[in-house]
Design an enzyme around this catalytic site. Structure first.
Site, PDB file in Angstrom:
ATOM      1  N   GLU A  27       0.841  -1.192   0.000  1.00 44.48           N
ATOM      2  CA  GLU A  27       0.000   0.000   0.000  1.00 44.48           C
ATOM      3  C   GLU A  27       0.877   1.244   0.000  1.00 44.48           C
ATOM      4  O   GLU A  27       2.011   1.234   0.485  1.00 44.48           O
ATOM      5  CB  GLU A  27      -0.903  -0.011   1.243  1.00 44.48           C
ATOM      6  CG  GLU A  27      -1.891   1.150   1.297  1.00 44.48           C
ATOM      7  CD  GLU A  27      -2.941   0.983   2.387  1.00 44.48           C
ATOM      8  OE1 GLU A  27      -3.860   1.819   2.441  1.00 44.48           O
ATOM      9  OE2 GLU A  27      -2.841   0.015   3.170  1.00 44.48           O
ATOM     10  N   ASN A 174     -12.257  -1.410  -0.861  1.00 40.14           N
ATOM     11  CA  ASN A 174     -11.563  -1.950   0.307  1.00 40.14           C
ATOM     12  C   ASN A 174     -12.235  -1.440   1.581  1.00 40.14           C
ATOM     13  O   ASN A 174     -12.514  -0.237   1.699  1.00 40.14           O
ATOM     14  CB  ASN A 174     -10.097  -1.485   0.301  1.00 40.14           C
ATOM     15  CG  ASN A 174      -9.408  -1.761   1.634  1.00 40.14           C
ATOM     16  OD1 ASN A 174      -9.000  -2.887   1.908  1.00 40.14           O
ATOM     17  ND2 ASN A 174      -9.288  -0.742   2.474  1.00 40.14           N
ATOM     18  N   GLU A 175     -12.479  -2.345   2.511  1.00 34.61           N
ATOM     19  CA  GLU A 175     -13.053  -1.978   3.809  1.00 34.61           C
ATOM     20  C   GLU A 175     -14.146  -0.928   3.640  1.00 34.61           C
ATOM     21  O   GLU A 175     -14.135   0.127   4.286  1.00 34.61           O
ATOM     22  CB  GLU A 175     -11.953  -1.512   4.773  1.00 34.61           C
ATOM     23  CG  GLU A 175     -11.013  -2.628   5.160  1.00 34.61           C
ATOM     24  CD  GLU A 175     -10.023  -2.261   6.257  1.00 34.61           C
ATOM     25  OE1 GLU A 175     -10.059  -1.117   6.753  1.00 34.61           O
ATOM     26  OE2 GLU A 175      -9.212  -3.127   6.637  1.00 34.61           O
ATOM     27  N   TYR A 250      -6.651  -8.978  11.818  1.00 32.54           N
ATOM     28  CA  TYR A 250      -5.344  -8.607  12.362  1.00 32.54           C
ATOM     29  C   TYR A 250      -5.169  -9.203  13.754  1.00 32.54           C
ATOM     30  O   TYR A 250      -6.140  -9.390  14.503  1.00 32.54           O
ATOM     31  CB  TYR A 250      -5.200  -7.086  12.417  1.00 32.54           C
ATOM     32  CG  TYR A 250      -4.936  -6.459  11.063  1.00 32.54           C
ATOM     33  CD1 TYR A 250      -3.656  -6.454  10.522  1.00 32.54           C
ATOM     34  CD2 TYR A 250      -5.965  -5.888  10.321  1.00 32.54           C
ATOM     35  CE1 TYR A 250      -3.403  -5.890   9.286  1.00 32.54           C
ATOM     36  CE2 TYR A 250      -5.721  -5.320   9.077  1.00 32.54           C
ATOM     37  CZ  TYR A 250      -4.435  -5.329   8.569  1.00 32.54           C
ATOM     38  OH  TYR A 250      -4.176  -4.777   7.337  1.00 32.54           O
ATOM     39  N   GLU A 306      -6.045  -9.095   3.944  1.00 31.40           N
ATOM     40  CA  GLU A 306      -5.201  -8.376   4.907  1.00 31.40           C
ATOM     41  C   GLU A 306      -5.155  -9.195   6.187  1.00 31.40           C
ATOM     42  O   GLU A 306      -6.211  -9.470   6.783  1.00 31.40           O
ATOM     43  CB  GLU A 306      -5.735  -6.966   5.204  1.00 31.40           C
ATOM     44  CG  GLU A 306      -5.580  -5.994   4.058  1.00 31.40           C
ATOM     45  CD  GLU A 306      -5.963  -4.563   4.440  1.00 31.40           C
ATOM     46  OE1 GLU A 306      -5.819  -4.212   5.645  1.00 31.40           O
ATOM     47  OE2 GLU A 306      -6.409  -3.818   3.549  1.00 31.40           O
ATOM     48  N   GLN A 355       2.216  -5.861   5.816  1.00 29.63           N
ATOM     49  CA  GLN A 355       2.436  -5.653   4.400  1.00 29.63           C
ATOM     50  C   GLN A 355       3.845  -6.130   4.038  1.00 29.63           C
ATOM     51  O   GLN A 355       4.594  -6.577   4.901  1.00 29.63           O
ATOM     52  CB  GLN A 355       2.228  -4.191   4.071  1.00 29.63           C
ATOM     53  CG  GLN A 355       0.784  -3.763   4.223  1.00 29.63           C
ATOM     54  CD  GLN A 355       0.530  -2.331   3.766  1.00 29.63           C
ATOM     55  OE1 GLN A 355       1.358  -1.701   3.119  1.00 29.63           O
ATOM     56  NE2 GLN A 355      -0.609  -1.809   4.135  1.00 29.63           N
TER      57      GLN A 355
END
Length: 503
Positions: A27, A174-175, A250, A306, A355
């Protein structure tokens, strides 16, 4: 020393473990792109078209299968036409999500595609739903993948690329429940249908369209997307609008406000981190069960695009850049995730670590003087390469060990295995931070006439690599001993190992 017994059924190959479960994410965030992948053509650091060659070399050794770009949250404020043409003519923008810094757009579509070609990785382009338009995204697909003649093709050729690229993976926002627009699930589901309709397959480039899915175990979001293309119990094939649904997960030990340090943590933090990593299995099972109800033939894939650890930033760094160190604990988080991914490879078709360089749970950490560090997590990816596109094997930890974490038995032994081309690979993790473990591999259904093993561990779970000490956490050979039921290896505390078998 405590002993664990793990049964591996070598003659019962299961679903293929897609290599795309080992995907990556880059990103426009902190020093992931600028200073990480891209240093510019005038840099003293060796580069090709501004792309940093030592980073390319290190990642090629991982055989990374795909790379997701340009975000993340950044994707939904990125307008791709600002990143093509002569660099001097590209308009700048402000990256409001990550550090409020100015983005000069010198790394754009052509640079990303060149990077993917250097890496040998399939491009995963994430389009802008939050602040973009259907036309903008449709024209990006045309610019990238169409041959012959059209307005976008002529523009691409004017910018120096005659032949179209292959772009297999496309993210529809995204999101969108958060930074991608703060939408309601049903509102986004309608947009996903609309956008997917105009993301055309040009020539022989077939898009794999990925709808932006849930945070963690938000099943209501996943169900809204499923209802948009299928119906519960109707027995029909889903509408072929998008081919996958994503979700994000996450691993943190604390709260979002106080996530904790990457390198200064106690045993309680350690156990809570690994328990959170293991909980990804519950989340995948929940999404998979829901998808099985609407899509029993499993035509729609599940994508975890992610995942990884998220700690407080390193002291003295820009808080918007998400730069964190990467310790042996992070490597074990990765090894646990991969064991879970392998077990669910029939539905889970792709995953992307967050990432790749200099951000969150990175493979590589770089500096502006040419220093490059391979992190402990990097080595887990490298040691697990043999699982790419291999058939998952049933693995049963029949005699393991547990730790009582707040009244819940947390597993301290994690394992998975696969077979391909007459070779099997077994991955093993001893999550006990203080006690070694003798592991007996009870091999059934086939015999191994040759074996070898590698070990990743460190003096403590907090250990990490630096430019001054790049191999503080690095793989070393591990002794494999014959045992009446198969083989035996001894795993030190907080360690990861792979055992390779020739069948």
């Amino acid at each position: 020393m405590p002993e664990a017994r793990i049964v591996v059924d070598l003659d019962v190959p299961g679903p293929t473990i897609s290599k795309h479960l080992y995907g990556h994410f880059a990103e426009h965030l902190g020093r992931c792109i600028y200073g990480g992948f891209y240093v510019g053509e005038d840099s003293a650091i060796p580069n090709e078209g501004g792309i940093r060659l030592d980073v390319v070399e290190a990642l090629r050794a991982l055989e990374i299968p795909n790379l997701r770009w340009p975000g993340g949250c950044f994707a939904d404020e990125y307008h791709w036409k600002d990143g093509i043409g002569p660099k001097a003519d590209r308009p700048a923008m402000v990256n409001t999500h990550w550090g409020n810094v100015e983005e000069n757009n010198h790394f754009g579509t052509h640079e990303f595609m060149a990077l993917c070609e250097l890496l040998g990785a399939a491009p995963y382009v994430n389009g802008n739903v939050g602040s973009g338009t259907v036309r903008e995204m449709s024209e990006w697909v045309e610019y990238l993948t169409r041959d012959g003649d059209s307005p976008m093709v002529r523009q691409r050729k004017a910018n120096g690329r005659d032949e179209p690229w292959k772009v297999p993976f496309w993210g529809i926002g995204n999101e969108t429940w958060g930074c991608g627009g703060n939408m309601r699930a049903e509102a986004y589901a309608d947009l996903a249908r609309q956008y997917a309709t105009y993301l055309k397959d040009h020539g022989d480039n077939k898009l794999y369209r990925i709808a932006a899915g849930a945070s963690d175990d938000n099943l209501a979001w996943t169900e809204a997307l499923l209802k948009a293309v299928s119906c519960l119990g109707c027995g029909r094939d889903p509408k072929n609008l998008f081919q996958a649904i994503s979700f994000h997960y996450y691993t943190i030990a604390g709260s979002w406000e106080h996530k904790g340090s990457a390198t200064s943590f106690d045993l309680d933090d350690y156990y809570r981190t690994l328990a959170k990593a293991q909980d990804v299995e519950r989340v995948i099972r929940a999404h998979s069960a829901l998808m099985d109800a609407y899509d029993p033939e499993r035509k729609i894939g599940l994508v975890l695009d992610e995942w990884g650890t998220w700690w407080d930033v390193e002291p003295g760094t820009n808080p918007g850049f998400l730069y964190q160190q990467n310790a042996m604990r992070d490597a074990l988080v990765a090894s646990v995730h991969f064991d879970v991914f392998h077990r669910h490879s029939e539905r889970l078709v792709m995953a992307n670590i967050a990432q790749t360089v200099n951000v969150l749970q990175a493979m590589l950490l770089t500096d502006d003087e040419g220093g490059l560090v391979r992190t402990p997590t990097y080595h887990v990816f490298e040691m697990n390469k043999g699982h790419h596109d291999a058939a998952a094997l049933p693995v049963h930890v029949v005699e393991g060990r547990t730790y009582d974490l707040d009244g819940t038995a947390m597993e301290l032994v994690s394992a998975s295995a696969s077979v391909k081309d007459g070779r099997a690979l077994v991955s093993l993790s001893n999550l006990d931070p203080s006690s070694g473990l003798d592991v007996v591999l009870d091999l059934r259904g086939a015999s191994s006439w040759e074996s070898s093993a590698r070990l990743l561990t460190a003096s403590k779970p907090q250990a990490y690599n630096t430019v001054a000490d790049p191999d503080a956490v690095a793989p070393v050979p591990l002794t494999v001993e014959p045992e009446p039921r198969g083989l035996k290896v001894t795993l030190p505390p907080h360690s990861f190992a792979t055992v390779s078998l020739v069948l």
